[in-house]
Design an enzyme around this catalytic site. Structure first.
Site: not given
Ligand code: C5P
Length: 230
Positions: A8, A32, A59-60, A63-65, A207
């Protein structure tokens, strides 16, 4: 339990630098790729990471139809990535349609569904979904399991219970990990490695505790060592 690092960082160069810096552990680590880098750096970036030998979790959170989600899932499968996710709240029909469409491929990625975002407090969640997180997350998990997906994205605190009501082989991937009790930032339901192990988590997503560390490689080594301990 596997380590998945969230790329990120603010630029492609910084993300690639980190991926290369910890490249010797590519076999042990998943990367990720989320909205920020995918929107900015696209497929070319993904292919570069694949060339470094990593498994990629895209990790996208679709969410849609149902038809639109299944179309997107097919395109994602063609990219050759290893795992992607959708929202469980998109419903059973959408989840089944996604699985039906990608099952025609010889090799398909793992598919997970998000139960509740780990940034939600219970009050925030309840306002949107009308019930408490622990009840709703379990309800979602059952539907995800019966729709034929491989697992869920949830918090550590729901992982064990979700396996109990689905299957031990049903994957749980948990963000909000602060491996050694680091700052939670905007995450509400955080946990450390010890708790993740106790709750039978399959993938931990980390992250900021890695990429904001003064020495990310050393941090990764410390995490991998901890994961191998009994
Ligand atoms: O920096 P951190 O460890 O908090 O990063 C968590 C990562 O997991 C981020 O990229 C965030 O978008 C992702 N994420 C989340 N919760 C979810 C799904 C994905 O925090 N339910």
């Amino acid at each position: 339990m596997k380590l998945c690092i969230a790329l990120d960082l603010p630029s492609k160069e910084e993300n690639l630098k980190l991926a290369k810096e910890i490249g010797e552990y590519a076999n042990d680590i998943w990367l990720k790729v989320g909205f920020r880098s995918y929107i900015r750096d696209g497929n070319e970036f993904i292919f570069k990471l694949k060339n470094l030998g990593y498994n990629i979790f895209l990790d996208l959170k679709l969410y849609d139809i149902p038809n639109t989600m299944a179309d997107a899932a097919e395109e994602i499968t063609k990219l050759g990535i290893d795992m992607f996710n959708i929202h469980a709240s998109a419903g059973e029909k959408a989840m089944k349609e996604v699985m039906k469409r990608i099952s025609k491929f010889e090799k398909r990625p793992l598919v997970l569904a998000v139960t509740a975002l780990t940034s939600f407090s219970n009050d925030e969640f309840k306002k949107i979904y009308g019930n408490d997180i622990d009840i709703k997350a379990k309800e979602f998990a059952k539907t995800v399991f019966h729709s034929g997906l491989d697992g869920v994205v949830c918090s550590v605190w729901e992982s064990k219970e979700i396996k109990n009501i689905t299957s031990n082989n049903f994957i749980t991937l948990t963000p909000g990990i602060r491996p050694f009790g680091e700052d939670a930032g905007d995450q509400k339901r955080v946990a450390d490695i010890k708790a993740a192990k106790e709750n039978k988590v399959n993938f931990i997503v980390v992250g900021r505790p890695v990429y904001q560390d003064k020495n990310p490689k050393q941090k990764v080594e410390k995490i991998l060592k901890k994961l191998k301990e009994n």
